[in-house]
Design a protein around this motif. Structure first.
Motif, mmCIF file in Angstrom:
data_model
loop_
_atom_site.group_PDB
_atom_site.id
_atom_site.type_symbol
_atom_site.label_atom_id
_atom_site.label_comp_id
_atom_site.label_asym_id
_atom_site.label_seq_id
_atom_site.Cartn_x
_atom_site.Cartn_y
_atom_site.Cartn_z
ATOM 1 N N SER A 60 2.713 2.029 73.152
ATOM 2 C CA SER A 60 3.013 3.080 74.126
ATOM 3 C C SER A 60 3.395 2.483 75.476
ATOM 4 O O SER A 60 3.989 3.165 76.313
ATOM 5 C CB SER A 60 1.846 4.051 74.263
ATOM 6 O OG SER A 60 0.739 3.374 74.775
ATOM 7 N N ASP A 61 3.075 1.203 75.688
ATOM 8 C CA ASP A 61 3.508 0.537 76.926
ATOM 9 C C ASP A 61 5.035 0.452 77.002
ATOM 10 O O ASP A 61 5.599 0.376 78.090
ATOM 11 C CB ASP A 61 2.906 -0.880 77.012
ATOM 12 C CG ASP A 61 3.141 -1.711 75.754
ATOM 13 O OD1 ASP A 61 2.817 -1.220 74.653
ATOM 14 O OD2 ASP A 61 3.668 -2.831 75.864
ATOM 15 N N LEU A 62 5.709 0.479 75.851
ATOM 16 C CA LEU A 62 7.174 0.382 75.844
ATOM 17 C C LEU A 62 7.849 1.755 75.852
ATOM 18 O O LEU A 62 9.062 1.862 76.026
ATOM 19 C CB LEU A 62 7.639 -0.398 74.598
ATOM 20 C CG LEU A 62 7.163 -1.849 74.468
ATOM 21 C CD1 LEU A 62 7.619 -2.441 73.130
ATOM 22 C CD2 LEU A 62 7.708 -2.700 75.617
ATOM 23 N N GLN A 88 -1.956 -1.761 72.833
ATOM 24 C CA GLN A 88 -2.971 -2.696 72.320
ATOM 25 C C GLN A 88 -3.314 -3.816 73.294
ATOM 26 O O GLN A 88 -4.216 -4.608 73.032
ATOM 27 C CB GLN A 88 -2.533 -3.275 70.986
ATOM 28 C CG GLN A 88 -2.497 -2.214 69.930
ATOM 29 C CD GLN A 88 -2.744 -2.784 68.554
ATOM 30 O OE1 GLN A 88 -3.734 -3.436 68.294
ATOM 31 N NE2 GLN A 88 -1.812 -2.534 67.659
ATOM 32 N N GLN A 89 -2.592 -3.880 74.397
ATOM 33 C CA GLN A 89 -2.981 -4.870 75.401
ATOM 34 C C GLN A 89 -4.240 -4.383 76.130
ATOM 35 O O GLN A 89 -4.857 -5.128 76.867
ATOM 36 C CB GLN A 89 -1.848 -5.087 76.395
ATOM 37 C CG GLN A 89 -0.620 -5.730 75.757
ATOM 38 C CD GLN A 89 0.669 -5.308 76.445
ATOM 39 O OE1 GLN A 89 0.673 -4.946 77.604
ATOM 40 N NE2 GLN A 89 1.758 -5.357 75.720
ATOM 41 N N LYS A 90 -4.571 -3.108 75.925
ATOM 42 C CA LYS A 90 -5.744 -2.541 76.611
ATOM 43 C C LYS A 90 -6.904 -2.394 75.613
ATOM 44 O O LYS A 90 -6.919 -1.484 74.784
ATOM 45 C CB LYS A 90 -5.385 -1.180 77.224
ATOM 46 C CG LYS A 90 -4.212 -1.282 78.185
ATOM 47 C CD LYS A 90 -4.339 -0.279 79.307
ATOM 48 C CE LYS A 90 -3.355 -0.561 80.427
ATOM 49 N NZ LYS A 90 -2.055 0.088 80.211
ATOM 50 N N VAL A 125 5.087 -2.128 63.229
ATOM 51 C CA VAL A 125 4.582 -1.118 64.175
ATOM 52 C C VAL A 125 3.326 -1.600 64.900
ATOM 53 O O VAL A 125 2.887 -0.986 65.869
ATOM 54 C CB VAL A 125 4.277 0.247 63.501
ATOM 55 C CG1 VAL A 125 5.540 0.986 63.134
ATOM 56 C CG2 VAL A 125 3.365 0.077 62.306
ATOM 57 N N GLY A 126 2.737 -2.698 64.381
ATOM 58 C CA GLY A 126 1.524 -3.232 65.024
ATOM 59 C C GLY A 126 0.260 -2.942 64.237
ATOM 60 O O GLY A 126 -0.837 -2.998 64.777
ATOM 61 N N LYS A 127 0.418 -2.696 62.951
ATOM 62 C CA LYS A 127 -0.729 -2.377 62.104
ATOM 63 C C LYS A 127 -1.694 -3.568 61.991
ATOM 64 O O LYS A 127 -2.899 -3.410 62.151
ATOM 65 C CB LYS A 127 -0.240 -1.962 60.702
ATOM 66 C CG LYS A 127 -1.346 -1.505 59.794
ATOM 67 C CD LYS A 127 -0.854 -1.153 58.405
ATOM 68 C CE LYS A 127 -0.584 -2.405 57.584
ATOM 69 N NZ LYS A 127 -0.547 -2.155 56.139
ATOM 70 N N SER A 128 -1.158 -4.763 61.757
ATOM 71 C CA SER A 128 -2.031 -5.944 61.585
ATOM 72 C C SER A 128 -2.775 -6.255 62.875
ATOM 73 O O SER A 128 -3.966 -6.578 62.846
ATOM 74 C CB SER A 128 -1.205 -7.165 61.181
ATOM 75 O OG SER A 128 -0.385 -6.856 60.105
ATOM 76 N N THR A 129 -2.080 -6.134 63.996
ATOM 77 C CA THR A 129 -2.718 -6.381 65.294
ATOM 78 C C THR A 129 -3.888 -5.414 65.461
ATOM 79 O O THR A 129 -4.960 -5.793 65.918
ATOM 80 C CB THR A 129 -1.693 -6.182 66.440
ATOM 81 O OG1 THR A 129 -0.511 -6.907 66.123
ATOM 82 C CG2 THR A 129 -2.230 -6.659 67.763
ATOM 83 N N LYS A 141 -2.358 -10.926 58.925
ATOM 84 C CA LYS A 141 -1.396 -11.795 59.582
ATOM 85 C C LYS A 141 -0.470 -10.957 60.466
ATOM 86 O O LYS A 141 0.065 -9.945 60.008
ATOM 87 C CB LYS A 141 -0.578 -12.495 58.486
ATOM 88 C CG LYS A 141 -0.052 -13.846 58.885
ATOM 89 C CD LYS A 141 0.604 -14.496 57.683
ATOM 90 C CE LYS A 141 2.055 -14.754 57.998
ATOM 91 N NZ LYS A 141 2.853 -15.143 56.851
ATOM 92 N N THR A 142 -0.304 -11.366 61.704
ATOM 93 C CA THR A 142 0.601 -10.616 62.575
ATOM 94 C C THR A 142 1.877 -11.429 62.794
ATOM 95 O O THR A 142 1.913 -12.602 62.495
ATOM 96 C CB THR A 142 -0.025 -10.354 63.959
ATOM 97 O OG1 THR A 142 -0.289 -11.603 64.558
ATOM 98 C CG2 THR A 142 -1.280 -9.544 63.862
ATOM 99 N N GLY A 143 2.854 -10.791 63.312
ATOM 100 C CA GLY A 143 4.103 -11.501 63.575
ATOM 101 C C GLY A 143 5.250 -10.577 63.368
ATOM 102 O O GLY A 143 5.050 -9.415 63.043
#
Ligand code: GDP
Length: 287
Positions: A60-62, A88-90, A125-129, A141-143
């Motif tokens: 959502s930051d983007l 997710q940075q928060k 979409v950022g599921k692994s993160t 694993k992310t990337g």
């Protein structure tokens, strides 16, 4: 549109979701906040039935905060659906997801009755993160490349929550051709049949229509280019993307525009809006 989405893996995902769904208390669908419609997987909707669903508008930051709120209101019109924005940075926002999960399944969440939540999302979409952040350890694993989860994973979280991660790959929406362009513009899909230049032209047309002021501010323009081709020409000349004969190198300027869009240099931008999607769906239904 000829996009290869590993049919074998997709079939596996479908089979596994179908099998586990009767034991699932909550479906967590991770979406890209810049394109909550196009990053949705149609299968999840189909197999979910009446199971409650938490839609996480990630990155959502983007995305444009106003549009994110519009999407949240729109998505929550569906029975049993909650939608929430996530950056997710928060860390505190990530932790509040656990609270939401417990709220959505109020009759469970104890040692003898753990909550089973199925987490799903199309690649990137950022599921692994999110899985790693919720678990507090590295599990997935992310990337940027779609990592294929091989087996159904059960991840135990605090608060008697078991997270099921789906194996295989879930595909995005393909029935609306604009979705392919938007996914490509966001950087979610790379190996597409659409050329880079076409994606930049699509993005340019969209930016002119929805974010003209941002373009003016970022590129110092007093007046706007007349259309997307003029936009790429103008930006190309401004940035010195020229080839022999003084012509604009469209591939080079396309890369610049798309990078600036994806990295947020143009500010937070949402690539689709509920009313626009409703109009498109009505249009495609008539064809
Ligand atoms: P997956 O394929 O869905 O498992 O996606 P990943 O977890 O591997 O994430 C894909 C990329 O998105 C990585 O580069 C992450 O760092 C990035 N990412 C994840 N969450 C966020 C977020 O909230 N904001 C931003 N800007 N990037 C994120």
């Amino acid at each position: 549109m000829a996009i290869q989405w590993y049919p074998g893996h997709m079939h596996k995902a479908q089979k596994q979701i179908r099998e586990v769904m009767p034991n699932v208390d909550l479906v967590i669908e991770v979406l890209d906040a810049r394109l909550p419609y196009s990053s949705n997987n149609p299968l999840v909707f189909e197999l979910r039935g009446g199971t409650p669903c938490l839609k996480i508008l990630n990155k959502s930051d983007l995305a444009d905060p106003q549009s994110t709120q519009q999407w949240i209101d729109y998505l929550q019109q569906t029975h049993n659906v909650r939608a929430v924005a996530l950056d997710q940075q928060k860390q505190t926002q990530v932790q509040s997801i656990l609270t939401l999960i417990r709220q959505m399944v109020p009759n469970k969440g104890s040692a003898d009755k753990p909550i089973t939540a199925l987490i799903c999302g199309i690649p990137n979409v950022g599921k692994s993160t999110l899985i790693n952040a919720l678990a507090g350890r590295i599990i997935a694993k992310t990337g940027n490349e779609p990592a294929v989860t091989k087996a159904q994973q059960k991840i135990r979280l605090d608060g008697y929550i078991t997270l099921l991660d789906t194996p295989g790959i879930l595909w995005p929406k393909f029935d609306n051709e604009n979705s392919g362009y938007r996914l490509a513009a966001s950087g979610a899909i790379k190996d597409t049949a659409i050329s880079h230049d076409d994606v930049a032209a699509f993005a340019g047309e969209y930016l002119l229509a929805y974010y003209p002021q941002r373009l003016k501010e970022r590129y110092g323009w007093q007046t706007l280019p007349s259309d997307e081709i003029d936009l790429l020409e103008t930006l190309g000349r401004q940035r010195g993307c020229l080839v022999r004969g003084g012509h604009v190198d469209f591939t080079k300027v396309a890369t610049i525009l798309l990078s600036e869009l994806r990295e947020g240099t143009l500010g937070p931008i949402t690539l689709e809006h509920p009313e626009q999607i409703e109009a498109e769906e009505a249009h495609f239904a008539q064809l």
